[in-house]
Structure formats: C-alpha cells, structure tokens
Write an enzyme that holds these catalytic residues in place. Structure first.
Site, PDB file in Angstrom:
ATOM      1  N   ASP A 124       0.077   5.187   0.616  1.00 17.32           N
ATOM      2  CA  ASP A 124      -0.985   5.980   1.086  1.00 17.32           C
ATOM      3  C   ASP A 124      -0.491   7.744   1.215  1.00 17.32           C
ATOM      4  O   ASP A 124       0.288   8.086   1.893  1.00 17.32           O
ATOM      5  CB  ASP A 124      -1.254   5.779   2.522  1.00 17.32           C
ATOM      6  CG  ASP A 124      -1.785   4.135   2.962  1.00 17.32           C
ATOM      7  OD1 ASP A 124      -2.192   3.858   1.837  1.00 17.32           O
ATOM      8  OD2 ASP A 124      -1.712   3.983   4.124  1.00 17.32           O
ATOM      9  N   GLN A 126      -0.518  12.790   6.293  1.00 15.78           N
ATOM     10  CA  GLN A 126       0.408  11.574   6.636  1.00 15.78           C
ATOM     11  C   GLN A 126       0.501  10.705   5.616  1.00 15.78           C
ATOM     12  O   GLN A 126      -0.391  10.344   4.810  1.00 15.78           O
ATOM     13  CB  GLN A 126      -0.425  10.797   7.682  1.00 15.78           C
ATOM     14  CG  GLN A 126       0.175   9.386   7.963  1.00 15.78           C
ATOM     15  CD  GLN A 126      -0.442   8.945   9.119  1.00 15.78           C
ATOM     16  OE1 GLN A 126      -0.334   9.273  10.448  1.00 15.78           O
ATOM     17  NE2 GLN A 126      -1.404   7.791   8.964  1.00 15.78           N
ATOM     18  N   GLU A 174       0.629  -1.073   0.007  1.00 12.78           N
ATOM     19  CA  GLU A 174       0.143  -0.205  -0.100  1.00 12.78           C
ATOM     20  C   GLU A 174       0.703   1.201  -0.051  1.00 12.78           C
ATOM     21  O   GLU A 174       2.080   1.247   0.476  1.00 12.78           O
ATOM     22  CB  GLU A 174      -0.869   0.053   1.239  1.00 12.78           C
ATOM     23  CG  GLU A 174      -1.961   1.149   1.214  1.00 12.78           C
ATOM     24  CD  GLU A 174      -3.114   0.759   2.112  1.00 12.78           C
ATOM     25  OE1 GLU A 174      -3.476  -0.298   2.446  1.00 12.78           O
ATOM     26  OE2 GLU A 174      -3.378   1.633   3.031  1.00 12.78           O
ATOM     27  N   GLU A 203      -2.720  10.331   3.403  1.00 13.49           N
ATOM     28  CA  GLU A 203      -4.092  10.611   4.273  1.00 13.49           C
ATOM     29  C   GLU A 203      -4.133  11.958   4.893  1.00 13.49           C
ATOM     30  O   GLU A 203      -3.249  12.461   5.302  1.00 13.49           O
ATOM     31  CB  GLU A 203      -4.054   9.569   5.399  1.00 13.49           C
ATOM     32  CG  GLU A 203      -4.314   8.116   5.058  1.00 13.49           C
ATOM     33  CD  GLU A 203      -4.408   7.168   6.113  1.00 13.49           C
ATOM     34  OE1 GLU A 203      -5.295   6.162   6.343  1.00 13.49           O
ATOM     35  OE2 GLU A 203      -3.410   7.190   6.840  1.00 13.49           O
ATOM     36  N   ASN A 243       2.346   6.837   4.191  1.00 13.81           N
ATOM     37  CA  ASN A 243       2.588   5.541   4.672  1.00 13.81           C
ATOM     38  C   ASN A 243       2.925   4.714   3.476  1.00 13.81           C
ATOM     39  O   ASN A 243       2.304   4.748   2.481  1.00 13.81           O
ATOM     40  CB  ASN A 243       1.865   5.140   5.756  1.00 13.81           C
ATOM     41  CG  ASN A 243       2.245   4.033   6.670  1.00 13.81           C
ATOM     42  OD1 ASN A 243       3.447   3.530   6.753  1.00 13.81           O
ATOM     43  ND2 ASN A 243       1.302   3.663   7.651  1.00 13.81           N
TER      44      ASN A 243
END
Length: 288
Positions: free
Chosen positions: A103, A118, A101, A105, A120
């Site tokens: 990310d 954020q 994944e 966010e 990740n």
C-alpha cells in the site's frame, strides 16, 4: 583490465542497482475503471486521468491483469488545498480473504499542513506494519513518481527513485512474505474522515468539493498470471529478478536513512506500545 571489470561487476551485483526507468503508457493500456465511471475524466487522449470525489461518491480503477512480482509505477498529483478527510490510494492486492497487499496511502490535510504518506504491507490478511512519512516537496503542485519493486527477496517503495521503505523476505524468521498470490493494482480517491486526518478529528469540508487527483504514467512491468497462479513462470529471467535487486546499493541505503532521519513520523518497528518486543523483520530491514 579484465580483473577490474570483473570486480566492478561483482561490486554492482553485491550492492544493488537502480530500477529501470518506467515506460509511460496511456491509461487504457493497463487499467480499467472499477466504480463511479462518471467521476473519472480522461485528458490528452487517455495519457492522463483525473479522479474526483464529492459527497455522493469517490472513484477508482484497477489493472486489467494480475501480477506475481514486478515493477509498478504511477505519476500522481494529489488533491490540492484543504484535502482533510480524503485518501488517495495506490496499491497492489490479491483477491482472497487471506490477502496480500502493498500500500501507498496519501492522507489529506488541512490547508498549510503537510500531506502524510502511509505505507503498509499485508501478508495472509494481516497488516499492522504501517510507516508514515512527510514528503520533502508539495505533492499537489505537480506529478511525482511513486513505485513499487516487488520480487522474491524484497519489496521496495520508491518516491521519485528515492527508496522510502524496504520490506525484506524474512520467511526464514517465520515472517510471512507475499510470494504466491498474484495481485491486481488499484487506485482510488475516497472519503475516510473517520480516521485519515489527525485520527478522524479533521472532517471533510464538502464545500471544497469536488476533490481531484491526477494520474499519468500507468507503468506495469510484471509477471502476468491468472488470479489462481501460484508461481511466476519467468522467475529468474526478468531484470527485477536478478541478483543486483536482492538488496539496495550503498547510495540507496543512504537515501533511505535520510528519509528515516528527517521525514519519518511513525514506524511500527519502534512502537513499543504496540510491539513491546521488536518485530524480527525490523532488524533485517534495518528499520531500528
């Protein structure tokens, strides 16, 4: 003259290059809704959509195809005003239990406080590689561009063409890297007031609902593959596979350092409470 041109070409290859400009297309070209269809509003013939969140539900969408490497971009205008407790997400994810994944966010705020972005990276189902920054603009006033460049060498997160994070392929150091699981692209607007704003201390104020985020662009330039495919059959033939995209150039590194020095508020690489020993990939990423 030829010698100078050759040197410039070598220098360009050695120091990286800027990703191609995203091509804006309608939502329906690359994406479909996934849940709460009545909370997605189409504008300008599908060139723009709005996601809405109320107390009953949020909503989301996903790409039609799965991709193994590429360049993916979205123009997003985030929830304005008091957005505490809400999360607007834009990410890539594979579909199995040991998923990979990538990310973005966007964590909502109380009015007057800055949004937190954020990022990740999950590999083999394990994340715990969070970085958080403040943005250097108000992301609720107009659309800004958020994009990912993912190839066999690195993952770069961009905000308006400014690199905010690099995750290098460190397989040779024993660190897993997403390279053999195709990913779909997802976005969603949802309630996460158990953790999103000040660790869950700030709850969603439903009197401010519906909360709305707006999207444009819907750019996808990737190696399309079935979910089961484990390799890209165009590897080495696409622009983002080329040598100049194995690293950032010197200007991009300076921009990244500017983000780190002025806007970074959390980096797992420097969290000695969680990681008493510096993770090996952080040294290669120049994250410390």
């Amino acid at each position: 003259w030829r010698l100078c041109v050759g040197f410039l070409l070598l220098a360009t290859a050695a120091f990286g290059a800027t990703p191609r400009k995203p091509i804006d297309v309608p939502f329906g070209r690359n994406y479909i809704p996934t849940w709460a269809f009545d909370h997605i509003k189409y504008l300008n013939g599908g060139d723009e959509i709005q996601l809405s969140l109320d107390k009953s539900t949020g909503t989301g969408f996903q790409s039609k195809g799965s991709y193994l490497f590429g360049h993916f971009s979205m123009h997003i205008k985030l929830v304005p005003g008091d957005s505490a407790g809400t999360v607007t997400a834009f990410y890539l994810s594979s579909q199995n239990s040991e998923h990979d994944e990538i990310d973005f966010e966007f964590l909502g705020n109380r009015s007057g406080q800055p949004y937190i972005l954020q990022t990740n990276v999950y590999t083999g189902g394990k994340g715990d590689k969070e970085q958080r920054i403040y943005l250097w603009f108000d992301p609720t006033r107009e659309h800004h561009t958020y994009s990912v460049l993912w190839n066999l060498y690195q993952i770069i997160f961009f905000v308006d063409e400014v690199p905010i994070r690099v995750f290098k392929n460190s397989k040779d150091l024993g660190v897993r890297f997403p390279f053999n699981q195709p990913m779909k692209i997802y976005s969603s607007l949802w309630n996460a007031d158990d953790w999103a704003t000040r660790g869950g201390l700030e709850k969603t104020d439903w009197s401010k609902a519906p909360f709305m985020a707006s999207y444009r662009g819907f750019h996808v330039d990737g190696c399309e593959a079935s979910v089961e495919a484990r390799f890209c059959n165009t590897q080495g033939k696409r622009w983002w596979d080329q040598k100049e995209f194995q690293d950032l150039d010197s200007y991009q590194w300076r921009r990244l350092q500017w983000v780190r020095s002025k806007y970074t508020i959390y980096n797992y690489c420097t969290d000695r409470a969680r990681y008493p020993v510096v993770p090996v990939e952080c040294k290669r990423d120049r994250d410390i």
